[in-house]
Write a protein that holds these residues in place. Structure first.
Motif, short mmCIF file in Angstrom:
data_model
loop_
_atom_site.label_atom_id
_atom_site.label_comp_id
_atom_site.label_asym_id
_atom_site.label_seq_id
_atom_site.Cartn_x
_atom_site.Cartn_y
_atom_site.Cartn_z
N UNK A 1 0.83 -1.21 0.00
CA UNK A 1 0.00 0.00 0.00
C UNK A 1 0.86 1.25 0.00
N UNK A 2 1.90 1.25 0.85
CA UNK A 2 2.75 2.44 0.95
C UNK A 2 3.48 2.70 -0.37
N UNK A 3 3.97 1.63 -1.02
CA UNK A 3 4.70 1.84 -2.27
C UNK A 3 3.77 2.37 -3.37
N UNK A 4 2.52 1.85 -3.40
CA UNK A 4 1.60 2.38 -4.40
C UNK A 4 1.17 3.80 -4.06
N UNK A 5 1.18 4.14 -2.76
CA UNK A 5 0.89 5.53 -2.41
C UNK A 5 1.99 6.46 -2.91
N UNK A 6 3.24 5.98 -2.89
CA UNK A 6 4.34 6.78 -3.47
C UNK A 6 4.08 7.01 -4.96
#
Lengths: 101, 171
Positions: free
Chosen positions: B31-36
């Motif tokens: 989730x965090x990487x796709x938020x980036x």
């Protein structure tokens, strides 16, 4: 500036709704927090779209302040999550109910 | 099709799809990487809107600082995978999604009902001048100096508060 501003507003509304769904349905505190960042960014997109279609600097200034507040909020929120995990060994916000009556 | 429309479709599509992925993946790191990725595509959209300073600040502050903080905390705490999004309490979550969809349709209706493109001018020259570092810096250090100082004070208070909250208590 060939794209009508409505499309930017719809994209922003979609991202905001996704943030709302994330806050309502997910139970992991960190993912709830990321959904809040998503909502802040969609509001930023609306500000920048209106500011640039009106040739106005003030909207972009406001986005600058929103970013400052978001940075402060991320620091505090993650510190709270760290303290929470240290005390209760969980990130599930359903199990954190000591303020619940 | 001009380049502006193609770029808007690509960047907007990436932003929309990644925002869905962020809230549906069980693993918080994904989730965090796709938020980036979502923040990066938003920075591209800001460039498309002639807001150069905000685009750079978006990449540095959001995709850089804030998401590094998120990834750091996630990898420090190592939370296990949450179960799939609709597996527990599915009725409540489906109702929440339906309510959110209705709100989205209402917003779209309001956007087309009020037709904001009639009231904005959309002059390219004015918006190019408005988004430069020079214009924003001039406003920031003349008319908006007090909010600027207040933002600095807020960040100081946040840094102290984060230290106090996260520090280990030695007994």
């Amino acid at each position: 500036m060939q794209i009508p501003i409505e499309y930017y507003l719809i994209l922003s509304a979609f991202m905001f709704i996704m943030g709302i769904v994330g806050v309502l349905t997910r139970r992991n505190a960190i993912i709830v927090f990321m959904s809040i960042e998503l909502m802040l960014n969609s509001a930023n997109l609306t500000f920048v779209a209106f500011a640039s279609y009106m040739g106005n600097t003030i909207g972009q200034l406001f986005v600058f302040f929103v970013m400052a507040v978001a940075a402060a909020e991320a620091a505090i929120g993650l510190a709270i999550i760290l303290a929470l995990f240290r005390n209760k060994m969980t990130l599930n916000i359903d199990e954190v109910n000591i303020l619940k009556w | 099709m001009s380049l502006e429309i193609i770029l808007f479709v690509i960047l907007g599509g990436v932003a929309a799809v990644t925002s869905v992925i962020v809230i549906t993946r069980p693993n918080p790191i994904i989730s965090a990487l796709f938020l980036v990725l979502n923040f990066a595509s938003l920075a591209g959209l800001y460039l498309l809107l002639n807001a150069q300073f905000i685009a750079v600040a978006q990449v540095i502050v959001y995709a850089g600082a804030i998401m590094v903080l998120f990834l750091f905390v996630i990898m420090l705490l190592r939370p296990g995978n949450e179960e799939k999004i609709f597996s527990r309490n599915p009725v409540v979550k489906i109702i929440a999604s339906i309510v959110a969809g209705v709100v989205f349709l209402q917003i779209v209706y309001m956007i087309f009902f009020t037709s904001p493109s009639n009231s904005v001018t959309g002059e390219v020259s004015a918006s190019v001048n408005a988004g430069t570092v020079e214009a924003i810096g001039r406003e920031l250090f003349t008319n908006y100096i007090l909010p600027f100082e207040a933002a600095g004070f807020l960040l100081l208070a946040a840094a102290i508060g984060a230290l106090v909250l996260a520090k280990k208590k030695f007994e």
